[in-house]
Design a protein around this motif. Structure first.
Motif, mmCIF file in Angstrom:
data_model
loop_
_atom_site.group_PDB
_atom_site.id
_atom_site.type_symbol
_atom_site.label_atom_id
_atom_site.label_comp_id
_atom_site.label_asym_id
_atom_site.label_seq_id
_atom_site.Cartn_x
_atom_site.Cartn_y
_atom_site.Cartn_z
ATOM 1 N N LYS A 126 4.455 79.227 16.445
ATOM 2 C CA LYS A 126 5.881 79.021 16.611
ATOM 3 C C LYS A 126 6.524 78.531 15.057
ATOM 4 N N LYS A 127 5.704 77.820 14.379
ATOM 5 C CA LYS A 127 6.165 77.777 12.952
ATOM 6 C C LYS A 127 6.263 78.892 12.136
ATOM 7 N N ALA A 128 5.310 79.950 12.228
ATOM 8 C CA ALA A 128 5.351 81.152 11.497
ATOM 9 C C ALA A 128 6.598 81.943 11.891
ATOM 10 N N LYS A 129 7.037 81.964 13.045
ATOM 11 C CA LYS A 129 8.417 82.677 13.744
ATOM 12 C C LYS A 129 9.573 82.007 13.035
ATOM 13 N N GLU A 130 9.665 80.745 12.897
ATOM 14 C CA GLU A 130 10.527 79.882 12.486
ATOM 15 C C GLU A 130 10.712 80.107 11.099
ATOM 16 N N LEU A 131 9.754 80.219 10.218
ATOM 17 C CA LEU A 131 9.737 80.417 8.653
ATOM 18 C C LEU A 131 10.200 81.904 8.452
ATOM 19 N N LEU A 132 9.850 83.083 9.190
ATOM 20 C CA LEU A 132 10.486 84.232 9.234
ATOM 21 C C LEU A 132 11.696 84.532 9.420
#
Length: 233
Positions: A126-132
């Motif tokens: 979830k966090k990786a998606k938000e950062l991208l």
């Protein structure tokens, strides 16, 4: 008056490399403080010691003399395991060559530091998606580096550097491999991150990059030769 919080303190640091019988003094008595929320530019020609300084601040190497403090912790007292923990939890790195793993997707590359930090899969995904999404790559989550442009690869690298909420982002010539338009877009991302409170240190020889910082430290022959506050138009 706001209290100044020191993220990194460099005290009278020397770095000497021995090559056969010769000694190369890469850093010669450098002292520097990086404050919380600062956007610091370290400038200098090739061989000035700027990348060596960045590596020492990032705990990738230790000084020959002097001391470096990360969040008030003396780096020279730490063992390899403790240094690795600081690198993973406190410092985000962005390199000129991107250093992405070619077999992994953008999403998987950004997840990597969180895997090492023991973050559960659902949380890190979830966090990786938000950062991208933050760096404008919400539509490239499942692309591999070979399917991305240089500017897009550097965006992935920035997202990865932010994965564990580092105290400071250290970037070594982050626009060095990019065309001028992509370079400007990357610098805009750094500026926006800084406006959100992220502490950033960029090493560069490019005056165009230097325009984006709050403070410019200039190096030559392993020493800091000048320091100036950058007044933005």
């Amino acid at each position: 008056m706001d209290r100044v919080v020191e993220i990194i303190r460099v005290e009278n640091v020397k770095k000497i490399y021995r090559m056969g019988d010769n000694e190369v003094k890469a850093l010669d008595g450098v002292s520097l403080v990086v404050e919380e929320g600062e956007f610091l530019i370290v400038m200098g020609p090739s061989g000035s010691g700027k990348t060596t300084l960045l590596h020492l601040m990032g705990c990738l190497d230790k000084p020959t003399e002097g001391e470096i403090y990360i969040a008030a912790t003396a780096v020279s007292k730490l063992n390899d395991s403790q240094l690795a923990k600081i690198r993973n939890k406190m410092i985000g790195f962005v390199f000129q060559q991107f250093n992405l793993l070619p077999r992994l997707t953008a999403l998987e590359n950004v997840e990597l530091p969180m895997i090492y930090a023991g973050v559960p899969k659902a949380v890190r995904r979830k966090k990786a998606k938000e950062l991208l999404e933050l760096v404008g790559l919400g539509d490239r989550l499942h692309h591999r580096p070979t399917q991305l442009s240089g500017g897009q690869m550097q965006r992935v690298a920035i997202a990865r550097a932010l994965a564990n909420d580092p105290m400071v982002l250290l970037a070594d010539e982050p626009t060095g491999n990019l065309d001028s338009k992509s370079g400007e877009e990357i610098l805009k991302i750094f500026s926006e991150l800084n406006e959100r409170g992220q502490t950033i240190v960029i090493v560069t020889h490019d005056p165009e990059v230097a325009k984006h910082g709050d403070r410019i430290v200039r190096m030559r022959d392993g020493k800091i030769v000048s320091e100036e506050v950058n007044v933005h138009a």
